[in-house]
Design an enzyme around this catalytic site. Structure first.
Site, PDB file in Angstrom:
ATOM      1  N   SER A   1     -13.012  -3.495   0.121  1.00 58.43           N
ATOM      2  CA  SER A   1     -13.349  -2.982   1.449  1.00 58.43           C
ATOM      3  C   SER A   1     -14.864  -2.825   1.551  1.00 58.43           C
ATOM      4  O   SER A   1     -15.513  -2.370   0.608  1.00 58.43           O
ATOM      5  CB  SER A   1     -12.691  -1.624   1.687  1.00 58.43           C
ATOM      6  OG  SER A   1     -11.290  -1.730   1.653  1.00 58.43           O
TER       7      SER A   1
ATOM      8  N   ARG B   1       0.854  -1.192   0.000  1.00 56.44           N
ATOM      9  CA  ARG B   1       0.000   0.000   0.000  1.00 56.44           C
ATOM     10  C   ARG B   1       0.885   1.236   0.000  1.00 56.44           C
ATOM     11  O   ARG B   1       1.636   1.471   0.935  1.00 56.44           O
ATOM     12  CB  ARG B   1      -0.911  -0.008   1.229  1.00 56.44           C
ATOM     13  CG  ARG B   1      -1.922   1.124   1.303  1.00 56.44           C
ATOM     14  CD  ARG B   1      -2.824   0.907   2.513  1.00 56.44           C
ATOM     15  NE  ARG B   1      -3.880   1.899   2.594  1.00 56.44           N
ATOM     16  CZ  ARG B   1      -3.786   3.030   3.303  1.00 56.44           C
ATOM     17  NH1 ARG B   1      -2.676   3.288   3.989  1.00 56.44           N
ATOM     18  NH2 ARG B   1      -4.777   3.894   3.335  1.00 56.44           N
TER      19      ARG B   1
ATOM     20  N   LYS C   1      -5.573   5.043   9.569  1.00 53.36           N
ATOM     21  CA  LYS C   1      -6.463   5.651   8.595  1.00 53.36           C
ATOM     22  C   LYS C   1      -7.360   6.630   9.342  1.00 53.36           C
ATOM     23  O   LYS C   1      -8.314   6.232  10.008  1.00 53.36           O
ATOM     24  CB  LYS C   1      -7.278   4.568   7.883  1.00 53.36           C
ATOM     25  CG  LYS C   1      -7.824   4.997   6.533  1.00 53.36           C
ATOM     26  CD  LYS C   1      -8.378   3.811   5.767  1.00 53.36           C
ATOM     27  CE  LYS C   1      -8.825   4.241   4.378  1.00 53.36           C
ATOM     28  NZ  LYS C   1      -9.386   3.106   3.608  1.00 53.36           N
TER      29      LYS C   1
END
Length: 215
Positions: free
Chosen positions: A111, A42, A140
């Protein structure tokens, strides 16, 4: 590649926030030695060229440890490096579009935060769901927590495997027992640790215990 629910047991998602003078490559190798079963690369801030170069290197490393590599968001990079698959969020490409590009053999993760999102992703051809945030997380900033009841509802609603994500640690993962998940996805619980390999071994041991108790 053949995708098995067991690949989701301990799913590590990279974050270069905790390099502490080291390299992401070295951190990932420590995590692979420790026993992660799936790795997601990521990178939110790298340009495409640098991300592509890195992805080739990490793909070779994952192949050496026989651990599937998932690319976050960037379907074209996943295709270019022949990664095992891609993971997309609700604001990114839909599973069906990713499948059309990557083909039937690649892993598509999506997700999801609601039963509706989960069912739609399954209909679109997703292979697994990442559901969360199940706990508060600093990784996040915009992530909103979901309840364990919601997590259970999603697991019951779909036939594809589910991995829980968001703020999971060795201390709180037992709370996820009985939810129906197939594994956990972790970021800081791996990459923020000073001894990554040791931390991963303990995470895997605890995860296996938690899932065995609820089978």
């Amino acid at each position: 590649m053949n995708f098995d629910r067991k690949n989701l047991l301990l799913y590590a998602v990279t974050d270069r926030s905790w390099l502490r003078g080291g390299t992401l490559y070295d951190q990932i190798e420590q995590a692979l030695r420790g026993g992660v079963t799936l790795l997601q690369l990521r990178e939110k801030n790298l340009c495409r060229e640098l991300f592509l170069q890195e992805a080739f290197q990490i793909k070779e490393l994952c192949d050496r440890y026989e651990v599937p590599l998932i690319i976050n968001d960037h379907v074209e990079i996943a295709q270019a490096v022949d990664a095992a698959g891609v993971h997309v969020g609700q604001k990114d490409m839909e599973a069906g579009a990713a499948r059309a590009i990557l083909g039937s053999e690649k892993i598509i993760g999506v997700s999801a935060r609601t039963v509706e999102q989960a069912l739609y992703a399954e209909r679109q051809g997703a292979d697994y769901l990442g559901v969360g945030a199940v706990f508060s997380t600093g990784t996040k900033q915009d992530a909103q927590n979901i309840t364990k009841n919601r997590l259970c509802e999603i697991c019951r609603a779909v036939s594809i495997p589910v991995v829980a994500i968001g703020g999971i640690t060795v201390e709180n993962m037992a709370e996820l027992g009985g939810s129906g998940i197939d594994g956990i996805a972790v970021v800081s619980a791996v990459f923020a640790q000073k001894k990554i390999e040791t931390a991963v071994r303990e995470l895997r041991r605890r995860t296996e215990q938690m899932l065995q108790r609820t089978e």
